[in-house]
Design an enzyme around this catalytic site. Sequence first.
Site, short mmCIF file in Angstrom:
data_model
loop_
_atom_site.label_atom_id
_atom_site.label_comp_id
_atom_site.label_asym_id
_atom_site.label_seq_id
_atom_site.Cartn_x
_atom_site.Cartn_y
_atom_site.Cartn_z
CB THR A 1 -0.90 0.00 1.26
OG1 THR A 1 -1.52 1.27 1.41
CG2 THR A 1 -0.10 -0.26 2.53
CG ASP A 2 -1.15 5.01 -0.98
OD1 ASP A 2 -1.70 4.37 -0.06
OD2 ASP A 2 -1.73 5.91 -1.62
CD GLU A 3 -3.39 3.55 4.51
OE1 GLU A 3 -3.14 3.42 5.71
OE2 GLU A 3 -4.53 3.53 4.05
CE LYS B 1 0.10 -4.52 2.94
NZ LYS B 1 -0.26 -5.86 2.39
P1 NAD Z 1 -9.60 -7.34 2.06
O1 NAD Z 1 -9.64 -7.08 3.52
O2 NAD Z 1 -10.82 -7.09 1.24
O3 NAD Z 1 -9.18 -8.85 1.81
C1 NAD Z 1 -8.18 -9.50 2.53
C2 NAD Z 1 -8.31 -11.00 2.32
O4 NAD Z 1 -7.25 -11.65 3.04
C3 NAD Z 1 -9.63 -11.59 2.83
O5 NAD Z 1 -10.18 -12.45 1.88
C4 NAD Z 1 -9.21 -12.36 4.07
O6 NAD Z 1 -10.04 -13.48 4.36
C5 NAD Z 1 -7.79 -12.77 3.73
N1 NAD Z 1 -6.97 -13.02 4.92
C6 NAD Z 1 -6.85 -12.21 6.02
N2 NAD Z 1 -6.04 -12.80 6.92
C7 NAD Z 1 -5.61 -13.96 6.38
C8 NAD Z 1 -4.73 -15.00 6.82
N3 NAD Z 1 -4.15 -14.93 8.03
N4 NAD Z 1 -4.50 -16.03 6.00
C9 NAD Z 1 -5.11 -16.12 4.79
N5 NAD Z 1 -5.95 -15.18 4.33
C10 NAD Z 1 -6.20 -14.12 5.10
O7 NAD Z 1 -8.36 -6.53 1.53
P2 NAD Z 1 -8.14 -5.76 0.14
O8 NAD Z 1 -8.66 -4.39 0.26
O9 NAD Z 1 -8.60 -6.64 -0.97
O10 NAD Z 1 -6.53 -5.67 0.12
C11 NAD Z 1 -5.75 -6.73 -0.41
C12 NAD Z 1 -4.29 -6.37 -0.29
O11 NAD Z 1 -4.03 -5.18 -1.01
C13 NAD Z 1 -3.82 -6.11 1.13
O12 NAD Z 1 -2.54 -6.64 1.28
C14 NAD Z 1 -3.83 -4.60 1.26
O13 NAD Z 1 -2.86 -4.18 2.19
C15 NAD Z 1 -3.45 -4.20 -0.15
N6 NAD Z 1 -3.94 -2.89 -0.60
C16 NAD Z 1 -5.26 -2.55 -0.46
C17 NAD Z 1 -5.71 -1.33 -0.95
C18 NAD Z 1 -7.16 -0.91 -0.85
O14 NAD Z 1 -7.49 0.22 -1.16
N7 NAD Z 1 -8.08 -1.78 -0.45
C19 NAD Z 1 -4.81 -0.45 -1.58
C20 NAD Z 1 -3.47 -0.82 -1.69
C21 NAD Z 1 -3.06 -2.06 -1.21
O1 DAU Z 2 -4.16 4.01 0.45
C1 DAU Z 2 -4.36 2.62 0.37
C2 DAU Z 2 -5.19 2.17 1.55
O2 DAU Z 2 -6.50 2.67 1.34
C3 DAU Z 2 -5.22 0.66 1.73
O3 DAU Z 2 -3.92 0.20 2.03
C4 DAU Z 2 -6.19 0.25 2.85
O4 DAU Z 2 -6.25 -1.15 2.93
C5 DAU Z 2 -7.53 0.83 2.53
O5 DAU Z 2 -8.42 0.55 3.60
C6 DAU Z 2 -7.45 2.35 2.32
O6 DAU Z 2 -7.15 3.04 3.56
P1 DAU Z 2 -7.91 4.39 3.97
O7 DAU Z 2 -7.82 4.53 5.44
O8 DAU Z 2 -7.49 5.52 3.13
O9 DAU Z 2 -9.41 3.98 3.51
P2 DAU Z 2 -10.84 4.18 4.21
O10 DAU Z 2 -11.86 3.77 3.21
O11 DAU Z 2 -10.89 3.56 5.56
O12 DAU Z 2 -10.93 5.76 4.41
C7 DAU Z 2 -10.81 6.65 3.30
C8 DAU Z 2 -10.86 8.08 3.86
O13 DAU Z 2 -12.20 8.31 4.37
C9 DAU Z 2 -9.93 8.31 5.03
O14 DAU Z 2 -9.42 9.64 4.96
C10 DAU Z 2 -10.81 8.17 6.27
C11 DAU Z 2 -12.17 8.64 5.76
N1 DAU Z 2 -13.33 7.99 6.40
C12 DAU Z 2 -13.38 6.63 6.38
C13 DAU Z 2 -14.43 5.98 6.99
C14 DAU Z 2 -14.48 4.45 7.01
C15 DAU Z 2 -14.35 8.76 6.97
O15 DAU Z 2 -14.32 10.00 6.96
N2 DAU Z 2 -15.38 8.09 7.56
C16 DAU Z 2 -15.47 6.73 7.61
O16 DAU Z 2 -16.44 6.20 8.19
#
Ligand code: NAD
Ligand code: DAU
Length: 351
Positions: free
Chosen positions: A132-134, A161
């Site tokens: 992730t970019d975080e 991460k």
């Molecule tokens: P998600 O939470 O939707 O899915 C995560 C999956 O991992 C689930 O299916 C869960 O059952 C599985 N999992 C969790 N713990 C596990 C374990 N111990 N063993 C096996 N499986 C397990 O997450 P996502 O949003 O699809 O993110 C996927 C990946 O991409 C993550 O590594 C996250 O850090 C990264 N990522 C997410 C975002 C985003 O915006 N969602 C952005 C950048 C990177």
């Molecule tokens: O940048 C990549 C990341 O983006 C991923 O690595 C994470 O897995 C993914 O969850 C996401 O993180 P964020 O914290 O940015 O996403 P989230 O959807 O939780 O929140 C997006 C923005 O909205 C953040 O500034 C917090 C705000 N927010 C979020 C929630 C859930 C609110 O204001 N209210 C809310 O209830």
Amino acid sequence: MNKNILVTGGAGFIGSHAIRYLVNQYPDYKIINLDKLTYAGNLENLTDIEGYSNYEFVKGDIYDAPFLNELFDNYAFDGIIHLAAESHVDRSITDPNEFIKTNVVGTVNLLNVAKSHWQDDYKGKLFYHVSTDEVYGSLGEEGYFTEETPYDPKSPYSASKASSDHMVRAYYNTYGLPVIVSNCSNNYGPNQFPEKLIPLFINNIKNNRELPVYGKGENIRDWLYVEDHAKAIDLIYHHGRLGETYNIGGDNEWKNIDLIRKLCEIMDRKLDRKPGTSAKLIKFVKDRAGHDMRYAIDCSKLKNELGWKQEVSFEEGLEKTVDWYLDNQEWLNHVLTGEYEEYYRKQYLER
Ligand code: NAD
Ligand code: DAU
């Protein structure tokens, strides 16, 4: 079959889109989806491909090293695309331990098993870690995260991460394990668990529930449609250079409050509500602890080196996403369980 690829976390949001893309793109491969099926894992994300001969699901936990060892004894994996993780920042603030177990220890378990099963011949093997970019921390008004930006994670999620990214690179430097890392910005699209901003707010608007905007809603995120991320993963897996990092982003920065107002407008239109109705649900609430102000990705390396580009505009992606949630009430009903309500109560109603 030419290639056996292990995808971890394939029942989650991004993992399910990546798997769908790969099984359709590569009929000669075998894609094995390893997932623990936590609250975020959902096999209903993959019903359309579950019968494919080049796809298989295995339930298991990456924290369980003996299980991983047995899995690698049973399958000759050529590559790993590692997405399994605890992924929600708010949950990491409440309970960091699960994030350490899965994101850090689980990743190291996978690295160990790949190393021990591949070390006689690393040729043609790849451990691709999806991150992730975080990990880069928080930006001010100016500038972008590049692959050279120093790590500065601020939340337990991003710190876990970042730790896993460091361990992946350490296995490259120390043992020569063939690895690639990518760091992506915020994804959105169908099948995202309704704890993240966009699906949470779509569901709340539909149900006339308040929209809890953290702080003043001024934080900025860079949004990418999930299928564009899936395509980047495919490209990086096949053409990325070993030991390299690739940033993936949307070139699409939005202040939270502007995005939320846009979503409200779309929902008013889709639900035949008077313009302005959904925006009345907006409620500014206590800010997220340690809330990163701005993320913005410079993804020019991926564009210039591998020819990737975003294909779905934000307008189009948001329309598709809203339509998907409105058309898939059954999917939502199955995830909006008692456990979800319990999470919602603690996160939003008792703060
Ligand atoms: P998600 O939470 O939707 O899915 C995560 C999956 O991992 C689930 O299916 C869960 O059952 C599985 N999992 C969790 N713990 C596990 C374990 N111990 N063993 C096996 N499986 C397990 O997450 P996502 O949003 O699809 O993110 C996927 C990946 O991409 C993550 O590594 C996250 O850090 C990264 N990522 C997410 C975002 C985003 O915006 N969602 C952005 C950048 C990177
Ligand atoms: O940048 C990549 C990341 O983006 C991923 O690595 C994470 O897995 C993914 O969850 C996401 O993180 P964020 O914290 O940015 O996403 P989230 O959807 O939780 O929140 C997006 C923005 O909205 C953040 O500034 C917090 C705000 N927010 C979020 C929630 C859930 C609110 O204001 N209210 C809310 O209830």
